[in-house]
Write a protein that holds these residues in place. Structure first.
Motif, short mmCIF file in Angstrom:
data_model
loop_
_atom_site.label_atom_id
_atom_site.label_comp_id
_atom_site.label_asym_id
_atom_site.label_seq_id
_atom_site.Cartn_x
_atom_site.Cartn_y
_atom_site.Cartn_z
N PHE A 1 0.92 -1.06 -0.01
CA PHE A 1 -0.03 0.04 0.12
C PHE A 1 1.02 1.11 -0.09
CE2 PHE A 1 -3.03 -3.14 2.08
CZ PHE A 1 -4.01 -3.02 1.03
N ALA A 2 0.41 2.33 -0.87
CA ALA A 2 1.29 3.36 -0.73
C ALA A 2 0.95 4.41 0.56
CB ALA A 2 0.93 4.29 -2.08
N LEU A 3 1.91 4.96 1.02
CA LEU A 3 1.77 5.56 2.32
C LEU A 3 1.85 7.04 2.16
CD1 LEU A 3 4.55 3.84 4.56
CD2 LEU A 3 2.05 3.36 4.53
N THR A 4 1.14 7.94 2.95
CA THR A 4 1.30 9.35 2.75
C THR A 4 2.73 9.60 3.32
OG1 THR A 4 0.66 9.66 5.14
CG2 THR A 4 -1.26 9.59 3.37
N PRO A 5 3.12 11.12 3.04
CA PRO A 5 4.25 11.59 3.25
C PRO A 5 4.67 11.49 4.82
CG PRO A 5 3.58 12.82 1.50
CD PRO A 5 2.53 11.74 1.97
N GLN A 6 3.56 11.77 5.47
CA GLN A 6 3.60 11.73 6.98
C GLN A 6 3.80 10.27 7.61
OE1 GLN A 6 1.13 13.12 5.59
NE2 GLN A 6 1.53 15.31 5.68
N LEU A 7 2.95 9.28 6.95
CA LEU A 7 3.12 8.03 7.63
C LEU A 7 4.72 7.53 7.02
CD1 LEU A 7 -0.12 6.08 7.19
CD2 LEU A 7 1.00 6.19 9.16
N GLU A 8 4.98 7.62 5.89
CA GLU A 8 6.35 7.06 5.33
C GLU A 8 7.40 7.76 6.31
OE1 GLU A 8 8.78 6.44 1.31
OE2 GLU A 8 6.79 7.72 1.65
N LEU A 9 7.41 8.95 6.60
CA LEU A 9 8.38 9.58 7.49
C LEU A 9 8.28 8.92 8.70
CD1 LEU A 9 10.65 11.57 7.90
CD2 LEU A 9 9.19 13.48 8.60
N TYR A 10 7.20 8.99 9.54
CA TYR A 10 6.97 8.18 10.79
C TYR A 10 7.39 6.68 10.71
CZ TYR A 10 5.36 5.78 14.71
OH TYR A 10 5.04 4.98 15.89
N ALA A 11 7.25 6.04 9.69
CA ALA A 11 7.75 4.60 9.66
C ALA A 11 9.24 4.32 9.59
CB ALA A 11 7.15 3.74 8.40
N ALA A 12 9.83 5.58 8.63
CA ALA A 12 11.25 5.37 8.67
C ALA A 12 11.97 5.81 10.06
CB ALA A 12 11.72 6.44 7.55
N VAL A 13 11.35 6.93 10.70
CA VAL A 13 11.78 7.16 12.02
C VAL A 13 11.84 6.13 12.92
CG1 VAL A 13 11.32 8.93 13.97
CG2 VAL A 13 11.65 9.57 11.50
N ALA A 14 10.66 5.45 13.27
CA ALA A 14 10.15 4.57 14.07
C ALA A 14 10.97 3.36 14.06
CB ALA A 14 8.77 4.47 14.32
N VAL B 1 7.44 17.36 11.12
CA VAL B 1 8.82 16.98 11.27
C VAL B 1 9.20 17.32 12.68
CG1 VAL B 1 11.25 17.04 10.42
CG2 VAL B 1 9.28 17.26 8.76
N ALA B 2 9.09 18.61 13.32
CA ALA B 2 9.68 19.03 14.36
C ALA B 2 8.90 18.01 15.68
CB ALA B 2 9.16 20.47 14.95
N GLN B 3 7.27 18.01 15.53
CA GLN B 3 6.75 17.22 16.50
C GLN B 3 7.24 15.67 16.49
OE1 GLN B 3 2.96 18.20 15.33
NE2 GLN B 3 2.61 19.66 16.95
N LEU B 4 7.37 15.19 15.26
CA LEU B 4 8.02 13.91 15.14
C LEU B 4 9.49 13.57 15.82
CD1 LEU B 4 7.42 10.81 14.33
CD2 LEU B 4 8.35 11.79 11.74
N ALA B 5 10.24 14.77 15.49
CA ALA B 5 11.62 14.77 16.31
C ALA B 5 11.52 14.64 17.55
CB ALA B 5 12.29 15.74 15.54
N VAL B 6 10.61 15.35 18.21
CA VAL B 6 10.54 15.46 19.69
C VAL B 6 9.85 13.99 20.35
CG1 VAL B 6 9.14 16.61 21.75
CG2 VAL B 6 10.40 17.97 19.90
N TYR B 7 8.68 13.77 19.37
CA TYR B 7 8.32 12.32 19.72
C TYR B 7 9.35 11.16 19.77
CZ TYR B 7 5.54 8.13 19.53
OH TYR B 7 4.64 6.72 19.72
N ALA B 8 10.18 11.36 18.88
CA ALA B 8 11.16 10.08 18.48
C ALA B 8 12.02 10.20 19.67
CB ALA B 8 11.88 10.22 17.14
N ARG B 9 12.63 11.26 20.22
CA ARG B 9 13.50 11.62 21.35
C ARG B 9 12.93 11.29 22.68
NH1 ARG B 9 16.79 10.18 24.00
NH2 ARG B 9 18.56 11.47 24.91
N GLU B 10 11.79 11.91 22.87
CA GLU B 10 11.38 11.73 24.22
C GLU B 10 10.47 10.14 24.66
OE1 GLU B 10 9.10 15.39 24.85
OE2 GLU B 10 11.11 16.51 24.93
N GLN B 11 9.79 9.85 23.42
CA GLN B 11 8.93 8.56 23.44
C GLN B 11 9.56 7.42 23.03
OE1 GLN B 11 6.00 9.02 25.42
NE2 GLN B 11 6.70 11.19 25.49
N LEU B 12 10.11 7.47 21.88
CA LEU B 12 10.86 6.39 21.31
C LEU B 12 12.21 6.22 21.96
CD1 LEU B 12 9.60 6.46 17.63
CD2 LEU B 12 8.79 5.14 19.49
N HIS B 13 12.65 7.04 22.48
CA HIS B 13 14.27 7.15 23.25
C HIS B 13 15.20 6.77 22.15
CE1 HIS B 13 12.15 7.38 26.86
NE2 HIS B 13 11.30 6.47 26.57
#
Length: 139
Positions: free
Chosen positions: A23-36, A67-79
């Motif tokens: 399935f094709a992902l939206t740019p937001q979902l694709e970035l989240y998946a790449a980060v997570a 992007v900024a919110q995802l970066a903060v989430y990746a640092r603070e929640q995903l460690h």
């Protein structure tokens, strides 16, 4: 798929790294998946350099606030440590104005040694090709 016929007919299809249908992902979902799922080292499907290039491309396709919110989430929640720093540098490359990047760096740099990692990635990502020239001094 007897009852889910709407999903079946409206979903955009693409191929994954192996060439199988996906399935094709939206740019937001694709970035989240790449980060997570990020490991900035070589993986089975993707080399580290290819992953960094994909993160760069995806940051440019998304809204700076996301992007900024995802970066903060990746640092603070995903460690995660390195990927939020990469997102901060790449966001600084494409986003002008406001204090988004300043606030982001303040949130994702949690340890002293992360400052040098941020600067090292910045230097690597912005490799100089010519001589450095100085501009006029600021007033």
């Amino acid at each position: 798929m007897r009852f889910n016929f709407f999903f079946r007919t409206t979903a955009a299809l693409t191929t994954n790294h192996e060439g199988a249908p996906a399935f094709a992902l939206t740019p937001q979902l694709e970035l989240y998946a790449a980060v997570a799922t990020a490991a900035l080292s070589d993986q089975f499907y993707e080399a580290a350099d290819a992953r960094l290039l994909r993160l760069r491309t995806l940051v440019a396709k998304n809204e700076p606030r996301f992007v900024a919110q995802l970066a903060v989430y990746a640092r603070e929640q995903l460690h995660l440590r390195s990927v939020p720093l990469v997102l901060a540098v790449e966001l600084a490359r494409v986003h002008n104005g406001g204090n988004t990047v300043v606030c982001l760096v303040a949130r994702v740099v949690a340890r002293v040694d992360e400052i040098t990692e941020l600067l090292a990635y910045y230097a690597a990502a912005n490799a100089r090709t010519g001589r450095k020239t100085l501009g006029r001094p600021s007033k």
